[in-house]
Design a protein around this motif. Structure first.
Motif, PDB file in Angstrom:
ATOM      1  N   SER A 262       0.832  -1.205   0.000  1.00  0.00           N
ATOM      2  CA  SER A 262       0.000   0.000   0.000  1.00  0.00           C
ATOM      3  C   SER A 262       0.868   1.257   0.000  1.00  0.00           C
ATOM      4  O   SER A 262       0.359   2.360  -0.138  1.00  0.00           O
ATOM      5  CB  SER A 262      -0.922  -0.004   1.218  1.00  0.00           C
ATOM      6  N   LYS A 263       2.183   1.069   0.133  1.00  0.00           N
ATOM      7  CA  LYS A 263       3.091   2.211   0.142  1.00  0.00           C
ATOM      8  C   LYS A 263       3.403   2.653  -1.282  1.00  0.00           C
ATOM      9  O   LYS A 263       3.528   1.815  -2.181  1.00  0.00           O
ATOM     10  CB  LYS A 263       4.395   1.855   0.857  1.00  0.00           C
ATOM     11  N   PRO A 264       3.561   3.956  -1.497  1.00  0.00           N
ATOM     12  CA  PRO A 264       3.992   4.430  -2.822  1.00  0.00           C
ATOM     13  C   PRO A 264       5.392   3.908  -3.136  1.00  0.00           C
ATOM     14  O   PRO A 264       6.212   3.720  -2.240  1.00  0.00           O
ATOM     15  CB  PRO A 264       4.024   5.952  -2.678  1.00  0.00           C
TER      16      PRO A 264
ATOM     17  N   ARG B 153      25.040   7.273  -7.270  1.00  0.00           N
ATOM     18  CA  ARG B 153      23.999   8.248  -6.907  1.00  0.00           C
ATOM     19  C   ARG B 153      22.660   7.609  -6.569  1.00  0.00           C
ATOM     20  O   ARG B 153      22.062   7.912  -5.527  1.00  0.00           O
ATOM     21  CB  ARG B 153      23.825   9.277  -8.019  1.00  0.00           C
ATOM     22  N   SER B 154      22.161   6.760  -7.450  1.00  0.00           N
ATOM     23  CA  SER B 154      20.848   6.161  -7.187  1.00  0.00           C
ATOM     24  C   SER B 154      20.901   5.208  -5.993  1.00  0.00           C
ATOM     25  O   SER B 154      19.936   5.107  -5.237  1.00  0.00           O
ATOM     26  CB  SER B 154      20.313   5.454  -8.429  1.00  0.00           C
ATOM     27  N   GLN B 155      22.027   4.542  -5.808  1.00  0.00           N
ATOM     28  CA  GLN B 155      22.197   3.651  -4.660  1.00  0.00           C
ATOM     29  C   GLN B 155      22.175   4.446  -3.350  1.00  0.00           C
ATOM     30  O   GLN B 155      21.562   4.040  -2.373  1.00  0.00           O
ATOM     31  CB  GLN B 155      23.520   2.885  -4.768  1.00  0.00           C
ATOM     32  N   MET B 156      22.863   5.595  -3.361  1.00  0.00           N
ATOM     33  CA  MET B 156      22.887   6.437  -2.164  1.00  0.00           C
ATOM     34  C   MET B 156      21.496   7.000  -1.878  1.00  0.00           C
ATOM     35  O   MET B 156      21.051   7.017  -0.728  1.00  0.00           O
ATOM     36  CB  MET B 156      23.909   7.558  -2.313  1.00  0.00           C
ATOM     37  N   ALA B 157      20.812   7.447  -2.921  1.00  0.00           N
ATOM     38  CA  ALA B 157      19.462   7.979  -2.741  1.00  0.00           C
ATOM     39  C   ALA B 157      18.542   6.908  -2.163  1.00  0.00           C
ATOM     40  O   ALA B 157      17.752   7.182  -1.244  1.00  0.00           O
ATOM     41  CB  ALA B 157      18.924   8.496  -4.074  1.00  0.00           C
TER      42      ALA B 157
ATOM     43  N   GLU C  85      15.364   4.985   2.259  1.00  0.00           N
ATOM     44  CA  GLU C  85      14.985   3.835   3.079  1.00  0.00           C
ATOM     45  C   GLU C  85      15.211   4.129   4.552  1.00  0.00           C
ATOM     46  O   GLU C  85      14.379   3.789   5.398  1.00  0.00           O
ATOM     47  CB  GLU C  85      15.803   2.607   2.683  1.00  0.00           C
ATOM     48  N   HIS C  86      16.317   4.774   4.852  1.00  0.00           N
ATOM     49  CA  HIS C  86      16.644   5.075   6.247  1.00  0.00           C
ATOM     50  C   HIS C  86      15.668   6.090   6.847  1.00  0.00           C
ATOM     51  O   HIS C  86      15.207   5.926   7.973  1.00  0.00           O
ATOM     52  CB  HIS C  86      18.073   5.603   6.347  1.00  0.00           C
ATOM     53  N   HIS C  87      15.379   7.136   6.095  1.00  0.00           N
ATOM     54  CA  HIS C  87      14.571   8.226   6.639  1.00  0.00           C
ATOM     55  C   HIS C  87      13.069   8.039   6.473  1.00  0.00           C
ATOM     56  O   HIS C  87      12.300   8.618   7.242  1.00  0.00           O
ATOM     57  CB  HIS C  87      14.990   9.559   6.007  1.00  0.00           C
ATOM     58  N   ALA C  88      12.636   7.249   5.490  1.00  0.00           N
ATOM     59  CA  ALA C  88      11.190   7.111   5.263  1.00  0.00           C
ATOM     60  C   ALA C  88      10.825   5.743   4.693  1.00  0.00           C
ATOM     61  O   ALA C  88       9.816   5.609   4.008  1.00  0.00           O
ATOM     62  CB  ALA C  88      10.708   8.216   4.335  1.00  0.00           C
TER      63      ALA C  88
ATOM     64  N   ARG D  64       7.384   4.428   4.931  1.00  0.00           N
ATOM     65  CA  ARG D  64       6.317   5.051   4.130  1.00  0.00           C
ATOM     66  C   ARG D  64       6.442   4.794   2.637  1.00  0.00           C
ATOM     67  O   ARG D  64       5.504   5.052   1.892  1.00  0.00           O
ATOM     68  CB  ARG D  64       6.310   6.564   4.373  1.00  0.00           C
ATOM     69  N   PHE D  65       7.623   4.323   2.167  1.00  0.00           N
ATOM     70  CA  PHE D  65       7.858   4.130   0.741  1.00  0.00           C
ATOM     71  C   PHE D  65       8.538   2.792   0.469  1.00  0.00           C
ATOM     72  O   PHE D  65       9.368   2.349   1.253  1.00  0.00           O
ATOM     73  CB  PHE D  65       8.772   5.238   0.183  1.00  0.00           C
ATOM     74  N   ASP D  66       8.192   2.186  -0.668  1.00  0.00           N
ATOM     75  CA  ASP D  66       8.978   1.082  -1.215  1.00  0.00           C
ATOM     76  C   ASP D  66      10.007   1.735  -2.122  1.00  0.00           C
ATOM     77  O   ASP D  66       9.646   2.442  -3.066  1.00  0.00           O
ATOM     78  CB  ASP D  66       8.096   0.131  -2.036  1.00  0.00           C
ATOM     79  N   VAL D  67      11.284   1.520  -1.845  1.00  0.00           N
ATOM     80  CA  VAL D  67      12.345   2.246  -2.540  1.00  0.00           C
ATOM     81  C   VAL D  67      13.228   1.279  -3.328  1.00  0.00           C
ATOM     82  O   VAL D  67      13.647   0.241  -2.806  1.00  0.00           O
ATOM     83  CB  VAL D  67      13.228   3.026  -1.535  1.00  0.00           C
ATOM     84  N   LEU D  68      13.506   1.648  -4.571  1.00  0.00           N
ATOM     85  CA  LEU D  68      14.394   0.868  -5.431  1.00  0.00           C
ATOM     86  C   LEU D  68      15.293   1.817  -6.205  1.00  0.00           C
ATOM     87  O   LEU D  68      15.005   3.004  -6.325  1.00  0.00           O
ATOM     88  CB  LEU D  68      13.580   0.034  -6.428  1.00  0.00           C
TER      89      LEU D  68
END
Length: 68
Positions: A8-10, A22-26, A31-34, A37-41
């Motif tokens: 259900s997470k964006p 860059r994308s790995q760091m982002a 992931e650490h901060h939110a 609330r988000f699925d991050v890839l």
């Protein structure tokens, strides 16, 4: 066969040329901060291995890197 159930997470996708820094760091920082609330890839147009200095920087600030 395992069925993927949608979250259900964006979803957030960080894209850069190589997906080595860059994308790995982002991904790691969001992931650490939110991550609750988000699925991050992260992805790259021409993916390579994560740069060793990227791993070093993330580990220095206490973020996990094994899943990247």
């Amino acid at each position: 066969m395992t069925q993927h159930t949608p979250s259900s997470k964006p979803r957030v996708l960080f894209i850069c040329t190589g997906n080595t820094a860059r994308s790995q760091m982002a991904q790691a920082f969001l992931e650490h901060h939110a991550g609750d609330r988000f699925d991050v890839l992260s992805a790259g147009l021409e993916p390579g291995l994560i740069h060793p200095l990227t791993v070093r920087v993330l580990e220095e600030v206490g973020l996990p890197t094994t899943h990247l």
